[in-house]
Design an enzyme around this catalytic site. Structure first.
Site, PDB file in Angstrom:
ATOM      1  N   ARG A 253       0.854  -1.200   0.000  1.00 12.12           N
ATOM      2  CA  ARG A 253       0.000   0.000   0.000  1.00 12.12           C
ATOM      3  C   ARG A 253       0.882   1.239   0.000  1.00 12.12           C
ATOM      4  O   ARG A 253       0.897   2.013   0.951  1.00 12.12           O
ATOM      5  CB  ARG A 253      -0.911   0.003   1.209  1.00 12.12           C
ATOM      6  CG  ARG A 253      -1.706  -1.270   1.478  1.00 12.12           C
ATOM      7  CD  ARG A 253      -2.540  -1.750   0.354  1.00 12.12           C
ATOM      8  NE  ARG A 253      -3.917  -1.305   0.298  1.00 12.12           N
ATOM      9  CZ  ARG A 253      -4.905  -1.715   1.089  1.00 12.12           C
ATOM     10  NH1 ARG A 253      -4.662  -2.530   2.073  1.00 12.12           N
ATOM     11  NH2 ARG A 253      -6.133  -1.298   0.898  1.00 12.12           N
ATOM     12  N   GLN A 258      -0.671   2.725  -6.033  1.00 17.56           N
ATOM     13  CA  GLN A 258      -2.105   2.966  -5.861  1.00 17.56           C
ATOM     14  C   GLN A 258      -2.945   2.478  -7.044  1.00 17.56           C
ATOM     15  O   GLN A 258      -4.018   1.919  -6.857  1.00 17.56           O
ATOM     16  CB  GLN A 258      -2.365   4.451  -5.651  1.00 17.56           C
ATOM     17  CG  GLN A 258      -2.388   4.811  -4.185  1.00 17.56           C
ATOM     18  CD  GLN A 258      -2.505   6.300  -3.966  1.00 17.56           C
ATOM     19  OE1 GLN A 258      -2.907   7.040  -4.847  1.00 17.56           O
ATOM     20  NE2 GLN A 258      -2.142   6.731  -2.787  1.00 17.56           N
ATOM     21  N   ASP A 261      -3.680  -1.223  -6.734  1.00 20.71           N
ATOM     22  CA  ASP A 261      -4.139  -1.674  -5.414  1.00 20.71           C
ATOM     23  C   ASP A 261      -5.523  -2.331  -5.513  1.00 20.71           C
ATOM     24  O   ASP A 261      -6.563  -1.680  -5.357  1.00 20.71           O
ATOM     25  CB  ASP A 261      -4.163  -0.453  -4.480  1.00 20.71           C
ATOM     26  CG  ASP A 261      -4.504  -0.826  -3.048  1.00 20.71           C
ATOM     27  OD1 ASP A 261      -4.867  -1.981  -2.805  1.00 20.71           O
ATOM     28  OD2 ASP A 261      -4.407   0.063  -2.185  1.00 20.71           O
ATOM     29  N   SER A 264      -7.890  -2.111  -2.407  1.00 18.81           N
ATOM     30  CA  SER A 264      -8.663  -0.870  -2.286  1.00 18.81           C
ATOM     31  C   SER A 264      -9.786  -0.807  -3.308  1.00 18.81           C
ATOM     32  O   SER A 264     -10.915  -0.449  -2.972  1.00 18.81           O
ATOM     33  CB  SER A 264      -7.747   0.342  -2.462  1.00 18.81           C
ATOM     34  OG  SER A 264      -6.909   0.463  -1.350  1.00 18.81           O
ATOM     35  N   TYR A 361      -1.673  -0.564   8.920  1.00 13.90           N
ATOM     36  CA  TYR A 361      -2.712  -1.542   9.251  1.00 13.90           C
ATOM     37  C   TYR A 361      -2.958  -1.587  10.754  1.00 13.90           C
ATOM     38  O   TYR A 361      -2.160  -1.100  11.542  1.00 13.90           O
ATOM     39  CB  TYR A 361      -2.305  -2.932   8.773  1.00 13.90           C
ATOM     40  CG  TYR A 361      -2.397  -3.105   7.276  1.00 13.90           C
ATOM     41  CD1 TYR A 361      -3.626  -3.303   6.659  1.00 13.90           C
ATOM     42  CD2 TYR A 361      -1.260  -3.079   6.483  1.00 13.90           C
ATOM     43  CE1 TYR A 361      -3.718  -3.463   5.290  1.00 13.90           C
ATOM     44  CE2 TYR A 361      -1.336  -3.238   5.117  1.00 13.90           C
ATOM     45  CZ  TYR A 361      -2.575  -3.429   4.523  1.00 13.90           C
ATOM     46  OH  TYR A 361      -2.659  -3.582   3.169  1.00 13.90           O
TER      47      TYR A 361
HETATM   48  N1  LIG Z   1      -0.998   4.031   0.505  1.00 14.54           N
HETATM   49  C1  LIG Z   1      -2.113   3.652  -0.022  1.00 14.54           C
HETATM   50  O1  LIG Z   1      -2.298   3.884  -1.152  1.00 14.54           O
HETATM   51  C2  LIG Z   1      -3.158   2.905   0.789  1.00 14.54           C
HETATM   52  C3  LIG Z   1      -4.343   2.530   0.176  1.00 14.54           C
HETATM   53  C4  LIG Z   1      -5.295   1.862   0.940  1.00 14.54           C
HETATM   54  C5  LIG Z   1      -5.065   1.586   2.280  1.00 14.54           C
HETATM   55  N2  LIG Z   1      -3.909   1.963   2.858  1.00 14.54           N
HETATM   56  C6  LIG Z   1      -3.632   1.703   4.298  1.00 14.54           C
HETATM   57  O2  LIG Z   1      -4.161   0.520   4.714  1.00 14.54           O
HETATM   58  C7  LIG Z   1      -4.951   0.744   5.890  1.00 14.54           C
HETATM   59  C8  LIG Z   1      -5.997  -0.329   6.039  1.00 14.54           C
HETATM   60  O3  LIG Z   1      -6.848  -0.347   4.926  1.00 14.54           O
HETATM   61  P1  LIG Z   1      -7.840  -1.549   4.667  1.00 14.54           P
HETATM   62  O4  LIG Z   1      -9.198  -1.007   4.474  1.00 14.54           O
HETATM   63  O5  LIG Z   1      -7.307  -2.424   3.581  1.00 14.54           O
HETATM   64  O6  LIG Z   1      -7.803  -2.311   6.051  1.00 14.54           O
HETATM   65  P2  LIG Z   1      -8.291  -3.757   6.421  1.00 14.54           P
HETATM   66  O7  LIG Z   1      -9.238  -4.262   5.380  1.00 14.54           O
HETATM   67  O8  LIG Z   1      -7.121  -4.587   6.782  1.00 14.54           O
HETATM   68  O9  LIG Z   1      -9.130  -3.472   7.778  1.00 14.54           O
HETATM   69  C9  LIG Z   1     -10.315  -2.691   7.747  1.00 14.54           C
HETATM   70  C10 LIG Z   1     -10.339  -1.783   8.945  1.00 14.54           C
HETATM   71  O10 LIG Z   1     -10.590  -2.538  10.122  1.00 14.54           O
HETATM   72  C11 LIG Z   1      -9.932  -1.916  11.194  1.00 14.54           C
HETATM   73  N3  LIG Z   1      -9.878  -2.814  12.351  1.00 14.54           N
HETATM   74  C12 LIG Z   1      -9.076  -3.891  12.572  1.00 14.54           C
HETATM   75  N4  LIG Z   1      -9.333  -4.441  13.775  1.00 14.54           N
HETATM   76  C13 LIG Z   1     -10.327  -3.709  14.337  1.00 14.54           C
HETATM   77  C14 LIG Z   1     -11.016  -3.781  15.563  1.00 14.54           C
HETATM   78  N5  LIG Z   1     -10.743  -4.708  16.461  1.00 14.54           N
HETATM   79  N6  LIG Z   1     -11.977  -2.855  15.827  1.00 14.54           N
HETATM   80  C15 LIG Z   1     -12.259  -1.891  14.921  1.00 14.54           C
HETATM   81  N7  LIG Z   1     -11.643  -1.768  13.734  1.00 14.54           N
HETATM   82  C16 LIG Z   1     -10.678  -2.672  13.437  1.00 14.54           C
HETATM   83  C17 LIG Z   1      -8.603  -1.555  10.582  1.00 14.54           C
HETATM   84  O11 LIG Z   1      -7.927  -0.580  11.337  1.00 14.54           O
HETATM   85  C18 LIG Z   1      -9.032  -1.033   9.220  1.00 14.54           C
HETATM   86  O12 LIG Z   1      -9.288   0.340   9.228  1.00 14.54           O
HETATM   87  C19 LIG Z   1      -5.466   2.144   5.689  1.00 14.54           C
HETATM   88  O13 LIG Z   1      -5.916   2.747   6.782  1.00 14.54           O
HETATM   89  C20 LIG Z   1      -4.245   2.797   5.112  1.00 14.54           C
HETATM   90  O14 LIG Z   1      -3.368   3.216   6.104  1.00 14.54           O
HETATM   91  C21 LIG Z   1      -2.940   2.598   2.143  1.00 14.54           C
END
Ligand SMILES: NC(=O)c1ccc[n+]([C@@H]2O[C@H](COP(=O)([O-])OP(=O)(O)OC[C@H]3O[C@@H](n4cnc5c(N)ncnc54)[C@H](O)[C@@H]3O)[C@@H](O)[C@H]2O)c1
Length: 515
Positions: A253, A258, A261, A264, A361
């Site tokens: 990520r 991006q 990804d 996403s 994460y």
């Molecule tokens: N750089 C980039 O382009 C890019 C793009 C997308 C995401 N990301 C990063 O990845 C992170 C995670 O994205 P995702 O949607 O794939 O995450 P994910 O699908 O792994 O998890 C979904 C959400 O669940 C939350 N979560 C986990 N355990 C939990 C709990 N016990 N109670 C409540 N919430 C909980 C996580 O913090 C996350 O926000 C983003 O916040 C971001 O920092 C980066």
């Protein structure tokens, strides 16, 4: 890395607000420009090379100035010029015919079962193949007519299995018009590909039906959502079959990745669809309505997990007029949630500061935090109508956030959507692929493969993700180039030269993927 993660918060929110759909297309344009620039040296005709040079410079200038449409037009004109039949003799030694009218009928080399059926093609050109997805509940496809057109424009050949796009409303004719060849069956499609594009991991003998892996030729490259951490035996089988494999869910990520990804692009649509699924199950309207017959209060929605899917769920529920709150273990999510007009349910600010990995994460929560989160959420659930659960911990089973007792405090007619059901579920009592109604009248929806429930858009975005990824692994001579110095290539490559090469696959099964 820190900067990438910080910037990402804005990216996620913007994506949820639908103001950020163009950057993927922009990245495609940039990628095509790069590939065509590399191809310039191959154009022997001086006047054509000069014209191409002029068009590419114009496209770059337009791109820098943000004139996207003009940039696209210049790229398209350059592609047409590249495809124009050459005036010189059209056979390049060792590369075959460049003029499509002189393409030969060739029998594809295959060392493995049943794939050697004749397929029209140019023996010197790399072939990409797109097969129909055969796993249950999969309606998506790995290439769209739009991406096929772009790939053909880059000088690649594309073979699409007949009916591959049917679940996403892409017809064989649309692929043909885009420049693809249509293969009659899985054997001729999968056997044709130097690179095979898939959504889901290929079926193997034990899965019943077609053994897709055995139809691929030795030495081919497979790109898809291969779930390598959950299906290590498949990864061994790819290596044994001499297939080079890339798992798209392992794309890091980072900002540069991006456009590739897939997590996403698919989670964004799943978050949207989850709200619509909840709305269609729910017996009430979302917005507040003041009518002559009385006032309808707005629906109250709680989103658990404010990552990509969660933020899109918040934005969608807000657009429908609901009053929305959300929670997450990462403190960084608070600002993103609030910027979408929802309120944030905070458990413990100090503890939350330590709940995020360097990669952005969530970490697994401790028992004390989990208990306090349950207390906060139970209080909220007494007034909540709809819960959308999206919480995941990379590489691990999803955390259980809503117990049976917590469901018990909700009012009859309430709805919970458990988007994490495939990873074990955030809700006690949710069932994969089913909607369960509890004794107190709460519906718990556990749809399988939610992105596939919005297949047309999911396929379009997934196909674009793959197009961007291909730009990374195909060089200017249109050969496969695996650059292990590239962070994205290194993170996604599973097997090569008959061996499993991904470091995480030799580690213990419990190792997290997202640290
Ligand atoms: N750089 C980039 O382009 C890019 C793009 C997308 C995401 N990301 C990063 O990845 C992170 C995670 O994205 P995702 O949607 O794939 O995450 P994910 O699908 O792994 O998890 C979904 C959400 O669940 C939350 N979560 C986990 N355990 C939990 C709990 N016990 N109670 C409540 N919430 C909980 C996580 O913090 C996350 O926000 C983003 O916040 C971001 O920092 C980066």
């Amino acid at each position: 890395m820190k900067r990438a993660v910080a910037g990402c918060g804005m990216v996620l929110v913007a994506a949820a607000l639908n103001v950020l759909l163009t950057p993927a297309a922009r990245a495609d344009c940039t990628e095509e420009l790069r590939i065509m620039r590399n191809m310039l040296a191959d154009v022997k005709d001086e006047s054509r090379r000069q014209e191409l040079q002029r068009l590419l410079e114009k496209a770059e200038k337009d791109e820098r100035a943000g004139r996207d449409q003009l940039c696209d037009q210049a790229v398209q004109r350059a592609q047409l010029l590249l495809k124009k039949p050459p005036t010189r003799p059209d056979k390049i030694p060792g590369k075959g015919f460049t003029n499509p009218r002189r393409r030969a009928i060739v029998s594809l080399p295959s060392t493995r079962g049943g794939a050697g059926r004749p397929v029209r093609g140019n023996p010197g050109t790399m072939k990409l193949s797109v097969a129909k997805e055969r796993r249950a509940q999969e309606r998506r496809v790995a290439a769209s007519p739009d991406t096929v057109k772009r790939l053909v424009g880059m000088g690649l050949e594309v073979v699409v299995e007949s009916g591959a796009g049917a679940g996403s409303a892409f017809t064989d004719d649309a692929y043909k018009t885009a420049g693809a060849e249509i293969a009659g069956d899985a054997a001729s499609a999968l056997g044709a590909g130097d690179i095979v594009l898939k959504v889901q991991r290929p079926l193997r003998g034990g899965d019943g039906g077609v053994d897709e892996l055995s139809l691929m030729k030795r030495g081919a490259t497979l790109i898809g959502l291969l779930s390598p951490l959950q299906h290590r035996d498949d990864v061994e089988a790819y290596a044994k079959a001499g297939i080079t494999t890339f798992a798209m869910e392992l794309v890091p990520r980072i900002t540069r990745a991006q456009a590739m990804d897939v997590l996403s692009s698919q989670a964004n649509l799943a978050g949207y669809r989850a709200v619509l699924d909840a709305a269609s199950e729910f017996g009430r309207a979302f917005p507040m309505m003041m009518t002559a017959a009385g006032t309808i209060p707005p629906t109250r929605v709680l989103v658990m997990g404010a990552g990509v899917a969660g933020l899109q769920a918040i934005a969608t529920a807000r657009r429908l007029g609901a009053v929305v709150s959300a929670t997450d273990v990462r403190l960084a999510a608070k600002e993103q949630v609030e910027s979408l007009g929802a309120s944030f349910l905070t458990v413990d600010v100090e503890a939350m500061k330590a709940m995020e990995t360097a990669g952005g994460y969530a970490k697994e929560m401790g028992e004390d935090f989990a208990r306090r989160q349950r207390e906060h959420v139970t209080e909220a659930l007494r007034k909540i109508d709809i819960v959308i659960c999206t919480a995941l911990i990379p590489g691990r089973k999803a955390p259980v956030l809503i117990t049976r007792d917590m469901v018990g405090v909700m009012r009859p007619g309430s709805v919970i959507v458990d988007l994490a059901v495939e990873q074990g579920g955030n809700v006690e009592g949710s069932a994969f692929g089913e909607t369960v109604t509890t004794a107190n009248g709460v519906a718990i929806i556990g749809h399988a493969n939610v992105p596939s429930r919005i297949a047309v858009d999911a396929s379009q975005l997934y196909a674009k993700n793959l197009l961007s990824f291909l730009g990374l692994i195909i060089d200017k001579e249109k050969h496969l180039k695996i650059d292990m110095a590239d962070e994205i290539v290194k993170a996604t490559l599973l097997t090569r030269d008959g061996a499993v090469v991904h470091p995480q696959l030799s580690a213990a099964p419990a190792s997290a993927a997202g640290a």
